[in-house]
Design a protein around this motif. Structure first.
Motif, PDB file in Angstrom:
ATOM      1  N   PRO A   1       0.800  -1.228   0.000  1.00 18.05           N
ATOM      2  CA  PRO A   1       0.000   0.000   0.000  1.00 18.05           C
ATOM      3  C   PRO A   1       0.832   1.278   0.000  1.00 18.05           C
ATOM      4  O   PRO A   1       0.287   2.360  -0.267  1.00 18.05           O
ATOM      5  CB  PRO A   1      -0.807  -0.122   1.297  1.00 18.05           C
ATOM      6  N   VAL A   2       2.113   1.179   0.318  1.00 13.86           N
ATOM      7  CA  VAL A   2       2.956   2.362   0.400  1.00 13.86           C
ATOM      8  C   VAL A   2       4.413   1.922   0.305  1.00 13.86           C
ATOM      9  O   VAL A   2       4.751   0.781   0.648  1.00 13.86           O
ATOM     10  CB  VAL A   2       2.707   3.137   1.719  1.00 13.86           C
ATOM     11  N   GLU A   3       5.253   2.803  -0.162  1.00 11.20           N
ATOM     12  CA  GLU A   3       6.686   2.525  -0.179  1.00 11.20           C
ATOM     13  C   GLU A   3       7.293   2.991   1.139  1.00 11.20           C
ATOM     14  O   GLU A   3       7.029   4.099   1.586  1.00 11.20           O
ATOM     15  CB  GLU A   3       7.358   3.247  -1.349  1.00 11.20           C
ATOM     16  N   GLY A   4       8.086   2.152   1.747  1.00  6.75           N
ATOM     17  CA  GLY A   4       8.701   2.521   3.012  1.00  6.75           C
ATOM     18  C   GLY A   4       9.175   1.307   3.769  1.00  6.75           C
ATOM     19  O   GLY A   4       8.878   0.158   3.413  1.00  6.75           O
ATOM     20  N   GLN A   5       9.908   1.566   4.839  1.00  9.02           N
ATOM     21  CA  GLN A   5      10.474   0.495   5.667  1.00  9.02           C
ATOM     22  C   GLN A   5       9.460   0.052   6.706  1.00  9.02           C
ATOM     23  O   GLN A   5       8.750   0.869   7.299  1.00  9.02           O
ATOM     24  CB  GLN A   5      11.742   1.003   6.364  1.00  9.02           C
ATOM     25  N   VAL A   6       9.386  -1.248   6.926  1.00 10.04           N
ATOM     26  CA  VAL A   6       8.518  -1.789   7.977  1.00 10.04           C
ATOM     27  C   VAL A   6       9.162  -1.500   9.328  1.00 10.04           C
ATOM     28  O   VAL A   6      10.257  -1.994   9.628  1.00 10.04           O
ATOM     29  CB  VAL A   6       8.294  -3.299   7.790  1.00 10.04           C
ATOM     30  N   LEU A   7       8.482  -0.685  10.128  1.00 10.31           N
ATOM     31  CA  LEU A   7       9.018  -0.286  11.429  1.00 10.31           C
ATOM     32  C   LEU A   7       8.637  -1.265  12.533  1.00 10.31           C
ATOM     33  O   LEU A   7       9.431  -1.543  13.429  1.00 10.31           O
ATOM     34  CB  LEU A   7       8.509   1.111  11.787  1.00 10.31           C
TER      35      LEU A   7
ATOM     36  N   ILE B   1       4.413   0.970   8.696  1.00  6.70           N
ATOM     37  CA  ILE B   1       5.343   1.258   7.606  1.00  6.70           C
ATOM     38  C   ILE B   1       5.691   2.737   7.637  1.00  6.70           C
ATOM     39  O   ILE B   1       4.804   3.592   7.625  1.00  6.70           O
ATOM     40  CB  ILE B   1       4.725   0.885   6.245  1.00  6.70           C
ATOM     41  N   GLY B   2       6.981   3.053   7.704  1.00  9.01           N
ATOM     42  CA  GLY B   2       7.427   4.427   7.791  1.00  9.01           C
ATOM     43  C   GLY B   2       7.397   5.137   6.448  1.00  9.01           C
ATOM     44  O   GLY B   2       7.353   4.511   5.384  1.00  9.01           O
ATOM     45  N   GLY B   3       7.433   6.463   6.516  1.00 15.89           N
ATOM     46  CA  GLY B   3       7.428   7.272   5.300  1.00 15.89           C
ATOM     47  C   GLY B   3       7.456   8.742   5.657  1.00 15.89           C
ATOM     48  O   GLY B   3       7.840   9.122   6.762  1.00 15.89           O
ATOM     49  N   ARG B   4       7.001   9.565   4.744  1.00 20.73           N
ATOM     50  CA  ARG B   4       7.022  11.013   4.947  1.00 20.73           C
ATOM     51  C   ARG B   4       5.597  11.564   4.954  1.00 20.73           C
ATOM     52  O   ARG B   4       4.680  10.969   4.366  1.00 20.73           O
ATOM     53  CB  ARG B   4       7.844  11.699   3.857  1.00 20.73           C
ATOM     54  N   MET B   5       5.415  12.687   5.594  1.00 17.10           N
ATOM     55  CA  MET B   5       4.111  13.320   5.663  1.00 17.10           C
ATOM     56  C   MET B   5       3.595  13.623   4.254  1.00 17.10           C
ATOM     57  O   MET B   5       4.304  14.185   3.427  1.00 17.10           O
ATOM     58  CB  MET B   5       4.203  14.615   6.475  1.00 17.10           C
TER      59      MET B   5
ATOM     60  N   ARG C   1       4.480   9.179  15.360  1.00 16.61           N
ATOM     61  CA  ARG C   1       5.394   9.366  14.245  1.00 16.61           C
ATOM     62  C   ARG C   1       4.617   9.214  12.944  1.00 16.61           C
ATOM     63  O   ARG C   1       3.486   8.697  12.928  1.00 16.61           O
ATOM     64  CB  ARG C   1       6.520   8.323  14.297  1.00 16.61           C
ATOM     65  N   VAL C   2       5.201   9.670  11.857  1.00 18.53           N
ATOM     66  CA  VAL C   2       4.581   9.521  10.542  1.00 18.53           C
ATOM     67  C   VAL C   2       4.716   8.061  10.108  1.00 18.53           C
ATOM     68  O   VAL C   2       5.830   7.531  10.034  1.00 18.53           O
ATOM     69  CB  VAL C   2       5.242  10.458   9.513  1.00 18.53           C
ATOM     70  N   GLU C   3       3.592   7.421   9.836  1.00 17.26           N
ATOM     71  CA  GLU C   3       3.600   6.012   9.451  1.00 17.26           C
ATOM     72  C   GLU C   3       2.241   5.624   8.894  1.00 17.26           C
ATOM     73  O   GLU C   3       1.242   6.330   9.092  1.00 17.26           O
ATOM     74  CB  GLU C   3       3.922   5.114  10.652  1.00 17.26           C
ATOM     75  N   LEU C   4       2.210   4.501   8.215  1.00 15.03           N
ATOM     76  CA  LEU C   4       0.959   3.866   7.822  1.00 15.03           C
ATOM     77  C   LEU C   4       0.796   2.598   8.643  1.00 15.03           C
ATOM     78  O   LEU C   4       1.702   1.757   8.673  1.00 15.03           O
ATOM     79  CB  LEU C   4       0.954   3.510   6.332  1.00 15.03           C
TER      80      LEU C   4
END
Length: 310
Positions: free
Chosen positions: A194-200, A215-219, A287-290
């Motif tokens: 669903p989104v690009e990013g690292q699994v936190l 999943i981390g990412g940017r605002m 934090r910013v995350e999905l």
């Protein structure tokens, strides 16, 4: 012997003492509680064990999601038929009464005068606050399988949390789909990240709030539908999930997307895999995350068992 006229009598002494005490009292400081510009959270009415009272913004799916139930079982217990309309103040049972048969939702008709449907201004009383789209009859992702959403399919959420619908929602253009990426088909549904990013944080089956992937990412980063389906919840009424979107893929599977900054879809809207449905944020999170979940029959499952390998 004469009494001195300047000697105070006992009543006068008492009065003087009271005046002196009043003059020497320091002014009280009144504390003012601040909410950093946000409205205080609404207080839910008291509920009896095993029951839930419907509030504005709820849908049958969101209530089932909150209690890790299959929405069909919740509907059967309460005799609610498709399109699963619920009302403000309605009390729902979360468990069938002992020895009581819960009829199938598709066979029981509840006699009830329909309330007036809320307009976009939300000014009418007794408005329908939640209704869902019936389950698809075709394969997941088939646009012909999904009927048109019924009237009154709008969630009453705080203003500005849902961006104006565009593309297919307006019927005048195709939805914006993310570029091609890896997919994986499980149980007849084709899934994608669903989104690009690292699994936190990974999946923890027995720990509420961690029954999915963080999943981390940017605002403001785009959040995409992991598979095709229909939006059955778009709101902020589930504690701990912030701005949340829930997509129903077929009779059994749901996916959930939490902590968004903006929701771009509304309840009853059809979406396709890879369509942007929200923007990443930190609503309800430090934090910013999905926060992404996949549920089958109301039970959380590890999304890594469905998403393609990276």
């Amino acid at each position: 012997m004469r009494r001195c006229p300047h000697i105070c009598t006992p009543p006068l002494i008492a009065l003087c003492a009271l005046l002196l005490a009043a003059c020497s009292t320091e002014p009280r400081v009144i504390a003012v509680r601040r909410y950093n510009g946000a409205s205080p959270p609404p207080q839910r009415p008291a509920e009896r064990p095993g029951e839930y009272r419907v509030v504005a913004g709820d849908t049958l799916y969101s209530i089932a999601f909150r209690h890790q139930m299959d929405y069909r079982e919740l509907a059967r217990i309460n005799g609610i038929t498709a399109p699963y309309t619920i009302y403000p103040g309605q009390e729902l049972r979360l468990h069938a009464a002992a020895g009581q048969y819960a009829p199938a939702a598709s066979t029981r008709v509840v006699s009830r005068a329909p309330p007036r449907v809320a307009t976009s201004t939300g000014a009418r009383e007794g408005a329908v606050i939640a209704a869902s789209v019936p389950a698809p009859t075709g394969s997941a992702g088939s646009s012909a399988a999904w009927p048109a959403p019924p009237p009154g399919m709008s969630s009453q959420t705080r203003p500005g949390s849902v961006a104006p619908a565009t593309g297919s929602a307006m019927g005048n253009a195709s939805p914006v789909i993310a570029g091609a990426g890896p997919t994986r088909t499980v149980d007849g549904i084709t899934w994608r990240w669903p989104v690009e990013g690292q699994v936190l944080d990974g999946f923890q089956a027995d720990e509420p709030g961690r029954q999915g992937l963080d999943i981390g990412g940017r605002m403001g980063q785009p959040v995409y539908a992991a598979a095709s389906g229909v939006v059955v919840y778009s709101g902020s009424g589930l504690t701990g999930y912030g701005e949340l979107v829930i997509v129903k893929h077929n009779d059994d599977y749901l996916s959930a997307y939490g902590h968004n900054s903006v929701r771009l879809v509304k309840e009853g809207q059809k979406v396709v895999a890879g369509q942007e449905i929200a923007e990443m944020g930190n609503s309800g999170a430090p934090r910013v995350e999905l926060h992404f979940e996949i549920r089958k029959d109301g039970r959380p499952l590890n999304p890594l068992d469905f998403l393609p390998k990276r």
